[in-house]
Design a protein around this motif. Structure first.
Motif, mmCIF file in Angstrom:
data_model
loop_
_atom_site.group_PDB
_atom_site.id
_atom_site.type_symbol
_atom_site.label_atom_id
_atom_site.label_comp_id
_atom_site.label_asym_id
_atom_site.label_seq_id
_atom_site.Cartn_x
_atom_site.Cartn_y
_atom_site.Cartn_z
ATOM 1 N N SER A 86 129.206 -17.618 81.131
ATOM 2 C CA SER A 86 129.963 -16.909 80.114
ATOM 3 C C SER A 86 129.261 -15.602 79.766
ATOM 4 O O SER A 86 128.065 -15.434 80.039
ATOM 5 N N ILE A 87 130.030 -14.699 79.174
ATOM 6 C CA ILE A 87 129.521 -13.384 78.813
ATOM 7 C C ILE A 87 129.922 -13.032 77.386
ATOM 8 O O ILE A 87 130.901 -13.559 76.851
ATOM 9 N N ASP A 88 129.150 -12.147 76.792
ATOM 10 C CA ASP A 88 129.472 -11.525 75.511
ATOM 11 C C ASP A 88 129.154 -10.047 75.671
ATOM 12 O O ASP A 88 128.234 -9.684 76.408
ATOM 13 N N TYR A 89 129.880 -9.212 74.965
ATOM 14 C CA TYR A 89 129.681 -7.773 75.107
ATOM 15 C C TYR A 89 130.184 -7.065 73.856
ATOM 16 O O TYR A 89 131.044 -7.579 73.136
ATOM 17 N N MET A 90 129.615 -5.906 73.600
ATOM 18 C CA MET A 90 130.081 -5.070 72.495
ATOM 19 C C MET A 90 129.684 -3.624 72.758
ATOM 20 O O MET A 90 128.664 -3.344 73.372
ATOM 21 N N ILE A 91 130.525 -2.743 72.286
ATOM 22 C CA ILE A 91 130.175 -1.329 72.204
ATOM 23 C C ILE A 91 129.834 -1.126 70.737
ATOM 24 O O ILE A 91 130.695 -1.269 69.865
ATOM 25 N N GLY A 92 128.598 -0.821 70.439
ATOM 26 C CA GLY A 92 128.177 -0.684 69.052
ATOM 27 C C GLY A 92 128.437 0.694 68.472
ATOM 28 O O GLY A 92 128.713 0.836 67.286
ATOM 29 N N GLU A 93 128.339 1.714 69.311
ATOM 30 C CA GLU A 93 128.509 3.092 68.854
ATOM 31 C C GLU A 93 129.992 3.479 68.910
ATOM 32 O O GLU A 93 130.593 3.467 69.984
ATOM 33 N N THR A 94 130.541 3.837 67.761
ATOM 34 C CA THR A 94 131.981 4.104 67.675
ATOM 35 C C THR A 94 132.428 5.261 68.570
ATOM 36 O O THR A 94 133.562 5.253 69.054
ATOM 37 N N ASP A 95 131.567 6.231 68.824
ATOM 38 C CA ASP A 95 131.951 7.361 69.676
ATOM 39 C C ASP A 95 132.210 6.943 71.118
ATOM 40 O O ASP A 95 132.773 7.724 71.895
#
Length: 156
Positions: A86-95
Protein backbone atom coordinates in the motif's frame (compact mmCIF):
# COMPACT_ATOMS: atom_id res chain seq x y z
CA UNK A 1 11.67 16.89 -11.99
CA UNK A 2 10.81 15.11 -8.76
CA UNK A 3 13.00 13.04 -6.52
CA UNK A 4 11.93 10.78 -3.67
CA UNK A 5 14.58 10.75 -0.99
CA UNK A 6 14.65 8.90 2.29
CA UNK A 7 12.92 10.93 4.99
CA UNK A 8 14.97 11.73 8.06
CA UNK A 9 14.27 13.41 11.39
CA UNK A 10 15.45 16.76 10.01
CA UNK A 11 12.33 16.69 7.81
CA UNK A 12 9.94 16.62 10.78
CA UNK A 13 9.49 20.39 10.88
CA UNK A 14 8.20 20.65 7.33
CA UNK A 15 6.25 17.40 7.67
CA UNK A 16 4.43 18.74 10.75
CA UNK A 17 3.68 21.97 8.91
CA UNK A 18 2.12 20.01 6.05
CA UNK A 19 0.04 17.82 8.36
CA UNK A 20 -1.63 20.93 9.78
CA UNK A 21 -2.15 22.62 6.41
CA UNK A 22 -5.93 22.57 5.70
CA UNK A 23 -5.78 20.71 2.37
CA UNK A 24 -3.71 17.93 4.01
CA UNK A 25 -5.34 17.90 7.47
CA UNK A 26 -8.68 17.20 5.79
CA UNK A 27 -7.43 13.71 4.85
CA UNK A 28 -4.52 13.03 7.23
CA UNK A 29 -6.39 12.63 10.48
CA UNK A 30 -4.58 12.19 13.79
CA UNK A 31 -1.37 14.02 12.80
CA UNK A 32 0.40 12.86 15.95
CA UNK A 33 0.07 9.25 14.76
CA UNK A 34 1.83 10.17 11.51
CA UNK A 35 4.52 12.07 13.41
CA UNK A 36 5.10 9.12 15.77
CA UNK A 37 5.46 6.81 12.79
CA UNK A 38 8.17 8.97 11.26
CA UNK A 39 9.93 9.48 14.59
CA UNK A 40 10.10 5.70 15.00
CA UNK A 41 10.93 4.85 11.38
CA UNK A 42 14.19 3.22 12.45
CA UNK A 43 12.56 1.07 15.13
CA UNK A 44 8.83 0.27 15.51
CA UNK A 45 7.99 1.38 11.95
CA UNK A 46 11.11 0.24 10.11
CA UNK A 47 8.91 -1.78 7.74
CA UNK A 48 7.56 1.44 6.18
CA UNK A 49 9.58 3.20 3.49
CA UNK A 50 9.19 6.96 4.16
CA UNK A 51 10.16 9.59 1.57
CA UNK A 52 10.23 13.33 1.12
CA UNK A 53 9.22 14.43 -2.36
CA UNK A 54 11.45 17.11 -3.79
CA UNK A 55 11.03 19.15 -6.92
CA UNK A 56 14.37 20.50 -8.08
CA UNK A 57 15.68 20.11 -4.52
CA UNK A 58 12.71 21.81 -2.84
CA UNK A 59 10.63 19.65 -0.46
CA UNK A 60 7.03 19.67 -1.69
CA UNK A 61 5.47 16.55 -0.18
CA UNK A 62 5.63 13.20 1.52
CA UNK A 63 4.97 9.62 0.49
CA UNK A 64 5.48 6.11 1.78
CA UNK A 65 4.88 2.49 0.96
CA UNK A 66 4.82 -0.77 2.86
CA UNK A 67 4.02 -4.45 2.49
CA UNK A 68 0.51 -5.02 3.81
CA UNK A 69 1.62 -8.21 5.58
CA UNK A 70 3.83 -6.10 7.85
CA UNK A 71 0.96 -3.88 8.99
CA UNK A 72 -2.02 -4.79 11.12
CA UNK A 73 -4.40 -3.86 8.30
CA UNK A 74 -6.37 -6.58 6.54
CA UNK A 75 -7.06 -4.51 3.42
CA UNK A 76 -10.44 -6.13 2.81
CA UNK A 77 -8.80 -9.53 2.28
CA UNK A 78 -5.98 -8.34 0.03
CA UNK A 79 -3.33 -8.84 2.74
CA UNK A 80 -4.20 -12.54 2.96
CA UNK A 81 -3.58 -12.93 -0.78
CA UNK A 82 0.11 -12.12 -0.28
CA UNK A 83 2.13 -9.75 -2.41
CA UNK A 84 0.00 -6.72 -1.49
CA UNK A 85 1.57 -3.32 -0.86
CA UNK A 86 0.00 0.00 0.00
CA UNK A 87 0.98 3.62 -0.50
CA UNK A 88 0.26 7.02 1.01
CA UNK A 89 1.12 10.35 -0.57
CA UNK A 90 0.58 14.07 -0.18
CA UNK A 91 1.58 17.31 -1.78
CA UNK A 92 2.20 19.56 1.21
CA UNK A 93 3.05 22.79 -0.59
CA UNK A 94 -0.08 24.42 -2.03
CA UNK A 95 1.82 25.96 -4.97
CA UNK A 96 2.45 22.43 -6.28
CA UNK A 97 -1.15 21.19 -6.20
CA UNK A 98 -2.89 20.21 -9.45
CA UNK A 99 0.30 20.29 -11.51
CA UNK A 100 0.80 16.56 -12.15
CA UNK A 101 3.15 15.86 -9.26
CA UNK A 102 0.79 13.33 -7.68
CA UNK A 103 0.90 11.16 -10.77
CA UNK A 104 4.70 11.26 -10.77
CA UNK A 105 4.80 10.30 -7.08
CA UNK A 106 2.46 7.33 -7.54
CA UNK A 107 4.46 6.25 -10.60
CA UNK A 108 7.73 6.39 -8.68
CA UNK A 109 6.26 4.49 -5.72
CA UNK A 110 4.90 1.85 -8.11
CA UNK A 111 8.32 1.40 -9.69
CA UNK A 112 9.94 1.00 -6.28
CA UNK A 113 7.38 -1.57 -5.16
CA UNK A 114 7.86 -3.55 -8.37
CA UNK A 115 11.49 -4.10 -7.34
CA UNK A 116 10.28 -6.36 -4.50
CA UNK A 117 10.18 -9.99 -5.66
CA UNK A 118 6.90 -10.70 -3.87
CA UNK A 119 5.00 -7.64 -5.19
CA UNK A 120 1.75 -8.59 -6.93
CA UNK A 121 -0.49 -5.59 -6.39
CA UNK A 122 -0.87 -2.19 -4.77
CA UNK A 123 -4.01 -1.48 -2.76
CA UNK A 124 -5.12 1.96 -1.63
CA UNK A 125 -8.26 3.10 0.17
CA UNK A 126 -8.65 6.88 0.06
CA UNK A 127 -11.79 8.35 1.51
CA UNK A 128 -14.47 8.35 -1.22
CA UNK A 129 -14.92 12.10 -0.72
CA UNK A 130 -11.27 12.66 -1.67
CA UNK A 131 -12.10 13.01 -5.35
CA UNK A 132 -8.61 14.25 -6.24
CA UNK A 133 -6.93 11.15 -4.83
CA UNK A 134 -9.51 8.78 -6.30
CA UNK A 135 -9.12 10.37 -9.73
CA UNK A 136 -5.35 10.27 -9.44
CA UNK A 137 -5.37 6.55 -8.72
CA UNK A 138 -7.62 5.85 -11.71
CA UNK A 139 -5.32 7.91 -13.96
CA UNK A 140 -2.37 5.81 -12.70
CA UNK A 141 -3.94 2.51 -13.76
CA UNK A 142 -5.71 1.53 -10.54
CA UNK A 143 -9.20 0.07 -10.69
CA UNK A 144 -11.83 0.45 -8.00
CA UNK A 145 -12.95 -2.83 -6.45
CA UNK A 146 -16.46 -1.54 -5.83
CA UNK A 147 -17.39 -4.44 -3.57
CA UNK A 148 -14.51 -3.78 -1.18
CA UNK A 149 -14.11 -0.02 -1.89
CA UNK A 150 -10.38 -0.45 -2.48
CA UNK A 151 -8.34 0.76 -5.44
CA UNK A 152 -6.13 -2.00 -6.82
CA UNK A 153 -3.30 -2.03 -9.34
CA UNK A 154 -2.00 -5.44 -10.40
CA UNK A 155 1.77 -5.59 -10.86
CA UNK A 156 2.06 -8.96 -12.59
Amino acid sequence: MINLRHMNLDDLTVFKKWLYTPHVAKWYHDPQDWINEVEKQDSDFNWIYHFIVENDGTPIGFCQYYACKDSDELWEGYTALGGSYSIDYMIGETDYLRKGFGKKIVGDLTNRIMLHNDAKRIVVQPEPENKASCGLLLSCGFALDTEKEVYVKPLI
